[in-house]
Design a protein around this motif. Sequence first.
Motif, PDB file in Angstrom:
ATOM      1  N   THR A   1      54.882  65.054  49.500  1.00  0.00           N
ATOM      2  CA  THR A   1      56.283  64.877  49.129  1.00  0.00           C
ATOM      3  C   THR A   1      56.404  63.582  48.349  1.00  0.00           C
ATOM      4  O   THR A   1      56.005  62.521  48.837  1.00  0.00           O
ATOM      5  CB  THR A   1      57.180  64.812  50.372  1.00  0.00           C
ATOM      6  N   GLY A   2      56.935  63.674  47.151  1.00  0.00           N
ATOM      7  CA  GLY A   2      57.025  62.491  46.309  1.00  0.00           C
ATOM      8  C   GLY A   2      58.195  61.605  46.685  1.00  0.00           C
ATOM      9  O   GLY A   2      58.923  61.847  47.651  1.00  0.00           O
ATOM     10  N   GLY A   3      58.376  60.552  45.886  1.00  0.00           N
ATOM     11  CA  GLY A   3      59.507  59.676  46.118  1.00  0.00           C
ATOM     12  C   GLY A   3      59.263  58.278  45.602  1.00  0.00           C
ATOM     13  O   GLY A   3      58.156  57.920  45.179  1.00  0.00           O
ATOM     14  N   ARG A   4      60.283  57.492  45.637  1.00  0.00           N
ATOM     15  CA  ARG A   4      60.255  56.084  45.244  1.00  0.00           C
ATOM     16  C   ARG A   4      60.828  55.280  46.392  1.00  0.00           C
ATOM     17  O   ARG A   4      61.683  55.755  47.145  1.00  0.00           O
ATOM     18  CB  ARG A   4      61.088  55.903  43.967  1.00  0.00           C
TER      19      ARG A   4
ATOM     20  N   ILE B   1      56.202  52.750  41.485  1.00  0.00           N
ATOM     21  CA  ILE B   1      55.864  53.999  40.810  1.00  0.00           C
ATOM     22  C   ILE B   1      56.410  55.164  41.624  1.00  0.00           C
ATOM     23  O   ILE B   1      56.192  55.243  42.839  1.00  0.00           O
ATOM     24  CB  ILE B   1      54.328  54.134  40.680  1.00  0.00           C
ATOM     25  N   THR B   2      57.087  56.079  40.965  1.00  0.00           N
ATOM     26  CA  THR B   2      57.531  57.297  41.634  1.00  0.00           C
ATOM     27  C   THR B   2      56.325  58.188  41.893  1.00  0.00           C
ATOM     28  O   THR B   2      55.639  58.603  40.952  1.00  0.00           O
ATOM     29  CB  THR B   2      58.555  58.052  40.773  1.00  0.00           C
ATOM     30  N   LEU B   3      56.049  58.459  43.139  1.00  0.00           N
ATOM     31  CA  LEU B   3      54.955  59.351  43.497  1.00  0.00           C
ATOM     32  C   LEU B   3      55.431  60.795  43.423  1.00  0.00           C
ATOM     33  O   LEU B   3      56.576  61.102  43.773  1.00  0.00           O
ATOM     34  CB  LEU B   3      54.433  59.029  44.893  1.00  0.00           C
ATOM     35  N   SER B   4      54.543  61.690  42.983  1.00  0.00           N
ATOM     36  CA  SER B   4      54.868  63.095  42.810  1.00  0.00           C
ATOM     37  C   SER B   4      53.927  63.953  43.648  1.00  0.00           C
ATOM     38  O   SER B   4      52.784  63.546  43.916  1.00  0.00           O
ATOM     39  CB  SER B   4      54.733  63.497  41.339  1.00  0.00           C
TER      40      SER B   4
END
Length: 289
Positions: free
Chosen positions: A134-137, A232-235
């Motif tokens: 699950t991505g996010g910032r 960095i926004t992780l995806s």
Amino acid sequence: MKLCTFTHQGSRRLGLLDGEQVRPLPEGVARDVGDFVRQLAAGASREELVAGASAPVPLAEVQFLPPVVAPDKIICVGLNYHDHTKESAYAQPDYPTLFLRLTTSLCAHDAPIVRPACSDSLDYEGELAVVIGTGGRHIPLDRALDHVFGYSVFNDGSVREYQFKTPQWTVGKTFDATGGFGPAVVTADELPPGARGLKLETRLNGQTVQLANTSDMVFDVATLVHVISEAITLSPGDVIVAGTPAGIGWARNPRLLMRDGDVCEVSIEGIGTLRNPIADEVLAGAVAA
């Protein structure tokens, strides 16, 4: 659950790895682990995605691909074991040392890591790979592990001459076909939280050259996810390569480098063994992209 990406009878597939065989998922479900993770993030259930897996196929009949064939981001961590930092020329930093790899640098389990024609300084680095689910910032530290889908094995093959040409390491860390990745991704629920307490061993031609435990990492998996996401926004499907312990060939006297015909293996307890032969680059003039 162990998921692997492979080709079989000319088709790229995703499957459930079970010992010396793999059960392919139905075509159209997902073409690699990254696709599988993105579907989960979009609301699909794991059970429905793996339903209908077909009869087992012997591993001898398949060709592995990197589990995530083309991650959006491959974020690597340097100097993340105290003993490795001590064998280097650096002081231990109090913030993770981050650099990037490119997808063209990846190679699969059993595929050759390529020693470039321009340098005889190819070194091994056995590492834990973290696959984001699950991505996010700005991910909170206490929820960071909720964003991890699973774990794999990585060999951060490093062309040391080029790594140290400048203070910025990237070029020496992302030569084509130098980053072994695989053979599978093990889901986080099958391992201790943060993949802590797992034996990590690297062998070159059968000789143990690195031996450590993932609990020895300076910055654990949760901290890495939290700190990286500050910037960095992780995806879904992104990969974090979490650093190597002591024992690298470049720090030895005499130096121990990988050469044509060698075989390098990285094993992580509970995850698996990544095996790559070493092969010299074959030059055939300019290659069109």
